[in-house]
Design a protein around this motif. Sequence first.
Motif, mmCIF file in Angstrom:
data_model
loop_
_atom_site.group_PDB
_atom_site.id
_atom_site.type_symbol
_atom_site.label_atom_id
_atom_site.label_comp_id
_atom_site.label_asym_id
_atom_site.label_seq_id
_atom_site.Cartn_x
_atom_site.Cartn_y
_atom_site.Cartn_z
ATOM 1 N N ASN A 1 38.643 46.257 21.863
ATOM 2 C CA ASN A 1 40.038 46.083 21.456
ATOM 3 C C ASN A 1 40.985 47.180 21.954
ATOM 4 O O ASN A 1 42.180 47.107 21.738
ATOM 5 N N LEU A 2 40.437 48.191 22.631
ATOM 6 C CA LEU A 2 41.290 49.267 23.130
ATOM 7 C C LEU A 2 41.355 49.311 24.653
ATOM 8 O O LEU A 2 42.101 50.101 25.223
ATOM 9 N N SER A 3 40.570 48.494 25.304
ATOM 10 C CA SER A 3 40.551 48.475 26.765
ATOM 11 C C SER A 3 40.141 47.087 27.240
ATOM 12 O O SER A 3 39.311 46.426 26.615
ATOM 13 N N GLN A 4 40.746 46.663 28.351
ATOM 14 C CA GLN A 4 40.376 45.362 28.928
ATOM 15 C C GLN A 4 39.541 45.505 30.189
ATOM 16 O O GLN A 4 39.302 44.541 30.908
ATOM 17 N N ASP A 5 39.056 46.718 30.462
ATOM 18 C CA ASP A 5 38.255 46.949 31.679
ATOM 19 C C ASP A 5 37.002 46.092 31.724
ATOM 20 O O ASP A 5 36.510 45.768 32.811
ATOM 21 N N PHE A 6 36.489 45.727 30.556
ATOM 22 C CA PHE A 6 35.224 44.983 30.519
ATOM 23 C C PHE A 6 35.325 43.633 31.218
ATOM 24 O O PHE A 6 34.330 43.108 31.731
ATOM 25 N N TYR A 7 36.546 43.062 31.262
ATOM 26 C CA TYR A 7 36.709 41.795 31.977
ATOM 27 C C TYR A 7 36.396 41.978 33.465
ATOM 28 O O TYR A 7 35.806 41.109 34.109
ATOM 29 N N ARG A 8 36.785 43.140 34.006
ATOM 30 C CA ARG A 8 36.491 43.417 35.413
ATOM 31 C C ARG A 8 35.000 43.654 35.608
ATOM 32 O O ARG A 8 34.425 43.265 36.635
ATOM 33 N N PHE A 9 34.352 44.281 34.627
ATOM 34 C CA PHE A 9 32.897 44.480 34.715
ATOM 35 C C PHE A 9 32.187 43.132 34.824
ATOM 36 O O PHE A 9 31.293 42.944 35.653
ATOM 37 N N ILE A 10 32.588 42.217 33.947
ATOM 38 C CA ILE A 10 31.975 40.883 33.937
ATOM 39 C C ILE A 10 32.265 40.165 35.254
ATOM 40 O O ILE A 10 31.393 39.518 35.841
ATOM 41 N N TRP A 11 33.507 40.300 35.716
ATOM 42 C CA TRP A 11 33.906 39.676 36.983
ATOM 43 C C TRP A 11 33.047 40.170 38.146
ATOM 44 O O TRP A 11 32.508 39.372 38.910
ATOM 45 N N ASP A 12 32.923 41.480 38.271
ATOM 46 C CA ASP A 12 32.147 42.040 39.384
ATOM 47 C C ASP A 12 30.698 41.584 39.341
ATOM 48 O O ASP A 12 30.097 41.272 40.379
ATOM 49 N N GLY A 13 30.110 41.529 38.133
ATOM 50 C CA GLY A 13 28.729 41.084 37.993
ATOM 51 C C GLY A 13 28.549 39.648 38.427
ATOM 52 O O GLY A 13 27.569 39.304 39.121
ATOM 53 N N ARG A 14 29.496 38.800 38.057
ATOM 54 C CA ARG A 14 29.401 37.389 38.426
ATOM 55 C C ARG A 14 29.716 37.174 39.899
ATOM 56 O O ARG A 14 29.209 36.222 40.520
ATOM 57 N N MET A 15 30.556 38.037 40.470
ATOM 58 C CA MET A 15 30.785 37.983 41.916
ATOM 59 C C MET A 15 29.474 38.229 42.658
ATOM 60 O O MET A 15 29.121 37.510 43.602
ATOM 61 N N LEU A 16 28.746 39.251 42.235
ATOM 62 C CA LEU A 16 27.453 39.556 42.861
ATOM 63 C C LEU A 16 26.485 38.393 42.697
ATOM 64 O O LEU A 16 25.762 38.034 43.639
ATOM 65 N N LEU A 17 26.457 37.811 41.522
ATOM 66 C CA LEU A 17 25.554 36.693 41.255
ATOM 67 C C LEU A 17 25.889 35.496 42.146
ATOM 68 O O LEU A 17 24.998 34.745 42.548
ATOM 69 N N ASN A 18 27.174 35.347 42.481
ATOM 70 C CA ASN A 18 27.611 34.245 43.342
ATOM 71 C C ASN A 18 27.499 34.574 44.826
ATOM 72 O O ASN A 18 27.880 33.777 45.680
ATOM 73 N N GLY A 19 26.980 35.802 45.137
ATOM 74 C CA GLY A 19 26.782 36.163 46.530
ATOM 75 C C GLY A 19 27.966 36.837 47.195
ATOM 76 O O GLY A 19 27.977 37.009 48.420
ATOM 77 N N PHE A 20 28.977 37.224 46.424
ATOM 78 C CA PHE A 20 30.143 37.907 46.976
ATOM 79 C C PHE A 20 29.990 39.420 46.850
ATOM 80 O O PHE A 20 29.443 39.914 45.871
ATOM 81 N N ASN A 21 30.525 40.143 47.822
ATOM 82 C CA ASN A 21 30.607 41.596 47.757
ATOM 83 C C ASN A 21 31.850 41.955 46.938
ATOM 84 O O ASN A 21 32.974 41.697 47.383
ATOM 85 N N PRO A 22 31.701 42.532 45.739
ATOM 86 C CA PRO A 22 32.865 42.778 44.872
ATOM 87 C C PRO A 22 33.856 43.794 45.427
ATOM 88 O O PRO A 22 34.990 43.882 44.938
ATOM 89 N N TYR A 23 33.443 44.545 46.454
ATOM 90 C CA TYR A 23 34.349 45.529 47.064
ATOM 91 C C TYR A 23 35.286 44.906 48.096
ATOM 92 O O TYR A 23 36.196 45.573 48.592
ATOM 93 N N LEU A 24 35.065 43.633 48.430
ATOM 94 C CA LEU A 24 35.822 43.004 49.520
ATOM 95 C C LEU A 24 36.823 41.955 49.066
ATOM 96 O O LEU A 24 37.608 41.454 49.879
ATOM 97 N N TYR A 25 36.808 41.617 47.775
ATOM 98 C CA TYR A 25 37.668 40.539 47.298
ATOM 99 C C TYR A 25 38.509 40.988 46.109
ATOM 100 O O TYR A 25 38.008 41.638 45.197
ATOM 101 N N LEU A 26 39.779 40.602 46.138
ATOM 102 C CA LEU A 26 40.665 40.827 44.993
ATOM 103 C C LEU A 26 40.506 39.662 44.021
ATOM 104 O O LEU A 26 40.516 38.497 44.445
ATOM 105 N N PRO A 27 40.377 39.936 42.725
ATOM 106 C CA PRO A 27 40.282 38.830 41.768
ATOM 107 C C PRO A 27 41.438 37.839 41.883
ATOM 108 O O PRO A 27 41.233 36.623 41.789
ATOM 109 N N GLU A 28 42.639 38.345 42.131
ATOM 110 C CA GLU A 28 43.793 37.453 42.198
ATOM 111 C C GLU A 28 43.703 36.487 43.377
ATOM 112 O O GLU A 28 44.351 35.438 43.377
ATOM 113 N N SER A 29 42.893 36.829 44.394
ATOM 114 C CA SER A 29 42.771 35.955 45.566
ATOM 115 C C SER A 29 42.013 34.675 45.249
ATOM 116 O O SER A 29 42.016 33.734 46.050
#
Length: 444
Positions: free
Chosen positions: A80-108
Amino acid sequence: MPQFFSQKPSNYSYFVFAATILGCSYFSYFLERQNFILLFSSYTTLSLLFLYLIQQNFSWKILLLYSVVIRLVFIVATPNLSQDFYRFIWDGRMLLNGFNPYLYLPESFLNTGLSAPNQAAGLIKGMGALNASHYSNYPPLNQLCFFISALIANNSIIGSIISLRLLIILADLGVLYFGSKLLKSQQLNPKFIFIYLLNPLILIELTGNLHFEGVMLFFLIWALYLLQKKHWKTAAIIFAFSINLKLLPLLFLPLFFKYFNIKKLLAFYAIIALTTLAGFTPFLCEELISNYSKTLSLWFGTFEFNGSLYLIVREIGYYIKGYNIIHTVGKITPIIVLLSVLIISFTRNNKNTKQLLTSFLIVLSIYLFTSSTIHPWYISMLLLLSIYTNYKFPLVWSFTIIFSYSFYNNDAFLNNYYLIFIEYAVVFSYMIWEIYTLKKKQLC
């Protein structure tokens, strides 16, 4: 500062345990960060309860049980004090889907043909536009933690939260194990590790808000314990793991200059460099270096939050130049920090672990006091290091840093400079008093 773990516990002490558990439950499930008055009063209450508890000489088993139970209070709470965890979940699922999380912007991934991670729209909304418009800056071992969470709960945000939290709790148990052993090896009370583990800042920001500083500290304190035991090769590998969680331990590398002879020093650095590079190898490409450096530069030349000395320099810049000089300061600050590290490396006698830990604390303090951005969880390492030294101002800061949350008390997200002044006035005053007192003792 009171004597830690020195008083015989009374029956009343267990009511304080219960009150702390209830307080953490309220903090994690009902509190909103926009309500600063309620947040401040709740945190103050928890801090006073904590200060009482660490004066009581509870048995090791009771302290261990309580440390685990109070962490389990947070288990299904959404941070409840930070929303960073959404990015953690995003990066993990990017990896699971075969994407390099350092190369893609979530907004894209919005309104495109790309195969988006599960619950993409909710994750992007949750992390916010600012986070979604920047590349990931979390090192490889941190990404591995996110990937594990995605493997466990690819279709559930609350499931991902629970899995991330369990990893952090396991790391805390590791800090307890190696941290207490390191204390014992330094002829210090092993129970001092609970000054870190039971601190409201650690409970709320790491266990509650899912910041992975705790995992990084597990590897760092493990490496330091191995160094104390003369297992320097294994220590180098584990130290590299801490860098692969958060880059901040890189700051300490020059401090080993006097700890080893030149042959061991070069070998120590080589092992760390190779292990760290191995972590990045699966992600290496030209775009990674460019994207990663751009994201890191934001912390020095763009972002501002709860700075101390930086705010003074910025105001001087406004007076002289008439505009915010953060871009200039952002280029100079790393140089100041680097020079400070090098001076301390060559002038301090870091030949044993206690001296090394004190130098770590000094260097980290310089870095934090000159930074433009200091979120509350940033001082968790400083707090842990302090229990091995004669300095306790980080413990004071672990309370006053709650004033930084006044930033969220209005829709415009503006700093309350009066409260920031109080935060640092108290910290600097206590630190100066400690330095004066310790020097006076040395002269006696």
